[in-house]
Write a protein that holds these residues in place. Sequence first.
Motif, PDB file in Angstrom:
ATOM      1  N   THR A  25       0.864  -1.183   0.000  1.00 15.79           N
ATOM      2  CA  THR A  25       0.000   0.000   0.000  1.00 15.79           C
ATOM      3  C   THR A  25       0.897   1.228   0.000  1.00 15.79           C
ATOM      4  OG1 THR A  25      -0.119  -0.015   2.425  1.00 15.79           O
ATOM      5  CG2 THR A  25      -1.925  -1.088   1.226  1.00 15.79           C
ATOM      6  N   PRO A  26       0.454   2.314  -0.604  1.00 17.99           N
ATOM      7  CA  PRO A  26       1.285   3.525  -0.604  1.00 17.99           C
ATOM      8  C   PRO A  26       1.391   4.112   0.794  1.00 17.99           C
ATOM      9  CG  PRO A  26      -0.885   4.002  -1.507  1.00 17.99           C
ATOM     10  CD  PRO A  26      -0.817   2.516  -1.325  1.00 17.99           C
ATOM     11  N   THR A  27       2.455   4.828   1.037  1.00 10.65           N
ATOM     12  CA  THR A  27       2.583   5.520   2.316  1.00 10.65           C
ATOM     13  C   THR A  27       1.546   6.641   2.376  1.00 10.65           C
ATOM     14  OG1 THR A  27       4.161   7.147   1.465  1.00 10.65           O
ATOM     15  CG2 THR A  27       5.067   5.069   2.304  1.00 10.65           C
ATOM     16  N   PRO A  28       1.165   7.075   3.571  1.00  6.81           N
ATOM     17  CA  PRO A  28       0.209   8.191   3.663  1.00  6.81           C
ATOM     18  C   PRO A  28       0.697   9.436   2.931  1.00  6.81           C
ATOM     19  CG  PRO A  28       0.453   7.115   5.792  1.00  6.81           C
ATOM     20  CD  PRO A  28       1.495   6.518   4.899  1.00  6.81           C
ATOM     21  N   GLU A  29       2.006   9.685   2.993  1.00  9.60           N
ATOM     22  CA  GLU A  29       2.549  10.851   2.299  1.00  9.60           C
ATOM     23  C   GLU A  29       2.411  10.706   0.787  1.00  9.60           C
ATOM     24  OE1 GLU A  29       4.112   9.053   4.533  1.00  9.60           O
ATOM     25  OE2 GLU A  29       4.321  10.393   6.269  1.00  9.60           O
ATOM     26  N   ALA A  30       2.696   9.495   0.270  1.00  8.03           N
ATOM     27  CA  ALA A  30       2.567   9.262  -1.167  1.00  8.03           C
ATOM     28  C   ALA A  30       1.113   9.362  -1.605  1.00  8.03           C
ATOM     29  CB  ALA A  30       3.135   7.888  -1.530  1.00  8.03           C
ATOM     30  N   LYS A  31       0.208   8.844  -0.778  1.00 11.28           N
ATOM     31  CA  LYS A  31      -1.218   8.918  -1.083  1.00 11.28           C
ATOM     32  C   LYS A  31      -1.673  10.373  -1.154  1.00 11.28           C
ATOM     33  CE  LYS A  31      -5.282   6.686  -1.347  1.00 11.28           C
ATOM     34  NZ  LYS A  31      -5.585   5.587  -2.287  1.00 11.28           N
ATOM     35  N   ALA A  32      -1.232  11.182  -0.190  1.00  7.81           N
ATOM     36  CA  ALA A  32      -1.611  12.597  -0.177  1.00  7.81           C
ATOM     37  C   ALA A  32      -1.027  13.332  -1.378  1.00  7.81           C
ATOM     38  CB  ALA A  32      -1.135  13.245   1.127  1.00  7.81           C
ATOM     39  N   LYS A  33       0.219  13.012  -1.715  1.00  5.66           N
ATOM     40  CA  LYS A  33       0.854  13.660  -2.861  1.00  5.66           C
ATOM     41  C   LYS A  33       0.140  13.279  -4.158  1.00  5.66           C
ATOM     42  CE  LYS A  33       5.311  13.784  -2.738  1.00  5.66           C
ATOM     43  NZ  LYS A  33       6.746  13.380  -2.845  1.00  5.66           N
ATOM     44  N   ALA A  34      -0.229  11.999  -4.286  1.00  3.15           N
ATOM     45  CA  ALA A  34      -0.940  11.550  -5.480  1.00  3.15           C
ATOM     46  C   ALA A  34      -2.286  12.251  -5.607  1.00  3.15           C
ATOM     47  CB  ALA A  34      -1.132  10.036  -5.437  1.00  3.15           C
ATOM     48  N   THR A  35      -2.988  12.388  -4.486  1.00  4.40           N
ATOM     49  CA  THR A  35      -4.281  13.083  -4.507  1.00  4.40           C
ATOM     50  C   THR A  35      -4.108  14.534  -4.934  1.00  4.40           C
ATOM     51  OG1 THR A  35      -5.135  11.648  -2.756  1.00  4.40           O
ATOM     52  CG2 THR A  35      -6.280  13.740  -3.116  1.00  4.40           C
ATOM     53  N   ARG A  36      -3.074  15.163  -4.413  1.00  5.95           N
ATOM     54  CA  ARG A  36      -2.815  16.562  -4.785  1.00  5.95           C
ATOM     55  C   ARG A  36      -2.497  16.673  -6.272  1.00  5.95           C
ATOM     56  NH1 ARG A  36       0.393  17.358  -1.119  1.00  5.95           N
ATOM     57  NH2 ARG A  36       2.433  17.122  -2.113  1.00  5.95           N
ATOM     58  N   PHE A  37      -1.673  15.795  -6.797  1.00  8.16           N
ATOM     59  CA  PHE A  37      -1.346  15.812  -8.224  1.00  8.16           C
ATOM     60  C   PHE A  37      -2.602  15.624  -9.074  1.00  8.16           C
ATOM     61  CE2 PHE A  37       3.322  14.291  -7.623  1.00  8.16           C
ATOM     62  CZ  PHE A  37       3.698  15.594  -7.369  1.00  8.16           C
ATOM     63  N   ARG A  38      -3.479  14.732  -8.637  1.00  9.35           N
ATOM     64  CA  ARG A  38      -4.692  14.462  -9.417  1.00  9.35           C
ATOM     65  C   ARG A  38      -5.638  15.658  -9.421  1.00  9.35           C
ATOM     66  NH1 ARG A  38      -4.456   8.506  -7.188  1.00  9.35           N
ATOM     67  NH2 ARG A  38      -3.579   7.456  -9.017  1.00  9.35           N
ATOM     68  N   TRP A  39      -5.750  16.347  -8.301  1.00  8.67           N
ATOM     69  CA  TRP A  39      -6.599  17.538  -8.258  1.00  8.67           C
ATOM     70  C   TRP A  39      -6.054  18.627  -9.176  1.00  8.67           C
ATOM     71  CZ3 TRP A  39     -11.368  18.294  -7.067  1.00  8.67           C
ATOM     72  CH2 TRP A  39     -12.000  17.512  -6.112  1.00  8.67           C
ATOM     73  N   ILE A  40      -4.744  18.827  -9.139  1.00 12.62           N
ATOM     74  CA  ILE A  40      -4.144  19.849 -10.007  1.00 12.62           C
ATOM     75  C   ILE A  40      -4.338  19.470 -11.468  1.00 12.62           C
ATOM     76  CG2 ILE A  40      -1.993  20.985 -10.670  1.00 12.62           C
ATOM     77  CD1 ILE A  40      -1.027  20.599  -7.791  1.00 12.62           C
ATOM     78  N   ALA A  41      -4.125  18.184 -11.792  1.00 14.40           N
ATOM     79  CA  ALA A  41      -4.317  17.728 -13.172  1.00 14.40           C
ATOM     80  C   ALA A  41      -5.757  17.933 -13.616  1.00 14.40           C
ATOM     81  CB  ALA A  41      -3.929  16.253 -13.289  1.00 14.40           C
ATOM     82  N   ALA A  42      -6.706  17.618 -12.735  1.00 14.73           N
ATOM     83  CA  ALA A  42      -8.121  17.779 -13.083  1.00 14.73           C
ATOM     84  C   ALA A  42      -8.453  19.244 -13.353  1.00 14.73           C
ATOM     85  CB  ALA A  42      -8.996  17.235 -11.954  1.00 14.73           C
ATOM     86  N   ILE A  43      -7.885  20.145 -12.561  1.00  8.47           N
ATOM     87  CA  ILE A  43      -8.130  21.577 -12.768  1.00  8.47           C
ATOM     88  C   ILE A  43      -7.544  22.032 -14.101  1.00  8.47           C
ATOM     89  CG2 ILE A  43      -7.556  23.886 -11.912  1.00  8.47           C
ATOM     90  CD1 ILE A  43      -7.698  22.687  -9.070  1.00  8.47           C
ATOM     91  N   LEU A  44      -6.326  21.587 -14.396  1.00  6.64           N
ATOM     92  CA  LEU A  44      -5.698  21.959 -15.667  1.00  6.64           C
ATOM     93  C   LEU A  44      -6.501  21.428 -16.851  1.00  6.64           C
ATOM     94  CD1 LEU A  44      -1.938  21.331 -14.788  1.00  6.64           C
ATOM     95  CD2 LEU A  44      -3.091  23.530 -15.018  1.00  6.64           C
ATOM     96  N   TRP A  45      -6.959  20.191 -16.744  1.00  5.61           N
ATOM     97  CA  TRP A  45      -7.767  19.620 -17.828  1.00  5.61           C
ATOM     98  C   TRP A  45      -9.091  20.362 -17.977  1.00  5.61           C
ATOM     99  CZ3 TRP A  45      -6.694  13.898 -16.083  1.00  5.61           C
ATOM    100  CH2 TRP A  45      -5.452  13.505 -16.596  1.00  5.61           C
ATOM    101  N   ALA A  46      -9.690  20.746 -16.850  1.00  8.35           N
ATOM    102  CA  ALA A  46     -10.953  21.491 -16.914  1.00  8.35           C
ATOM    103  C   ALA A  46     -10.749  22.830 -17.612  1.00  8.35           C
ATOM    104  CB  ALA A  46     -11.509  21.701 -15.504  1.00  8.35           C
ATOM    105  N   VAL A  47      -9.646  23.501 -17.301  1.00  8.59           N
ATOM    106  CA  VAL A  47      -9.350  24.780 -17.956  1.00  8.59           C
ATOM    107  C   VAL A  47      -9.123  24.570 -19.449  1.00  8.59           C
ATOM    108  CG1 VAL A  47      -7.726  26.708 -18.067  1.00  8.59           C
ATOM    109  CG2 VAL A  47      -8.427  25.801 -15.848  1.00  8.59           C
ATOM    110  N   ALA A  48      -8.464  23.463 -19.815  1.00 12.50           N
ATOM    111  CA  ALA A  48      -8.238  23.163 -21.233  1.00 12.50           C
ATOM    112  C   ALA A  48      -9.562  22.977 -21.969  1.00 12.50           C
ATOM    113  CB  ALA A  48      -7.373  21.911 -21.370  1.00 12.50           C
ATOM    114  N   ILE A  49     -10.492  22.273 -21.350  1.00 14.22           N
ATOM    115  CA  ILE A  49     -11.794  22.047 -21.989  1.00 14.22           C
ATOM    116  C   ILE A  49     -12.603  23.342 -22.039  1.00 14.22           C
ATOM    117  CG2 ILE A  49     -13.982  20.813 -21.740  1.00 14.22           C
ATOM    118  CD1 ILE A  49     -12.375  18.437 -20.674  1.00 14.22           C
ATOM    119  N   ILE A  50     -12.475  24.173 -21.008  1.00 13.47           N
ATOM    120  CA  ILE A  50     -13.129  25.488 -21.046  1.00 13.47           C
ATOM    121  C   ILE A  50     -12.552  26.317 -22.193  1.00 13.47           C
ATOM    122  CG2 ILE A  50     -13.370  27.685 -19.810  1.00 13.47           C
ATOM    123  CD1 ILE A  50     -13.517  26.039 -17.214  1.00 13.47           C
TER     124      ILE A  50
END
Length: 310
Positions: A25-50
């Motif tokens: 299982t990922p470490t809690p720090e890795a899990k938090a970092k992955a979640t943060r990366f995914r949120w940023i990616a989702a925002i960037l993709w949303a701006v691209a579609i806008i």
Amino acid sequence: MAEQHKKVEQGASKADAGEPPAGWTPTPEAKAKATRFRWIAAILWAVAIIGEAVGIFWLLRQRVFVGEDGKLVRDADTGLLREQGVAAEFPQWAFVALLVLLVVIAALSITGSVLWKKANRLDPARKSDTVRFFVQNQLGAIIAIVAFLPLIILIFLNKDMSKGQKTTAGIVGIALAVLAAVLGTSINPPSVEQYTADQSAVIQLLGQDEVVWVDGGAVYHVCDEVSAIQTGSEIRTGTTAEAIEAGKSRLTLQFASELRACDLSVPENADQITEALRAIQAGQTDTALPAPVWADPADAPITVEEAPAE
């Protein structure tokens, strides 16, 4: 003589940590970092579609009329009045803005894909969950297609753009779309099964989930005395999950020679274990990881019972 390299232990994963973990299982720090990366990616993709929507619903609708001093005539077929000699054209400023918009959409899409891939490396999906595994790892390519394809189609269908404008914008759009899709595609992405196989091998070879690595390396190791990590950097020690968090992709396949370097027992079937790990790390899901076979059962660092048949 002072030690040449400093050994740094990561987190709380030490040799006396007790019973080895049952699965990766990922470490809690890795899990938090992955979640943060995914949120940023989702925002960037949303701006691209806008941005794509702005291009479709506003930019491509821009036009200027030339020949507005033409005289008013009646169309004999429709009975409607129109100005003779008036033509609509796509303005040059809108054409330049369209090219800039295509580049911006590509930059947002690619940056989002890079972050999404980093998140998937830190917190991968299970390959056994086929649909989720595919979508999670190829989402960058899917977003690139969504962000470009409708806009490119409407560029070629635009009646106000000149042939040269359509050709230029179309080629630029297609090239950027292909680039974004390729960079958004994951080839042989990591999986929970792959990380678990590496972890299982480490525990059976060493008796605990503890490996070593250096900051500049790509893999983690089972011995801190091998030349591969004598780079002058700090030698770090931790679990396989902590090694993944630190950017190491897998267990080295040279573990047999590393065990010898540290005067540790080497299983008789080390070659078979190596080939199995190679196949699993390459993405195969039907390869079983062999249990180590020891010349002397007393050499086994840990005894693991076979799971009962279901």
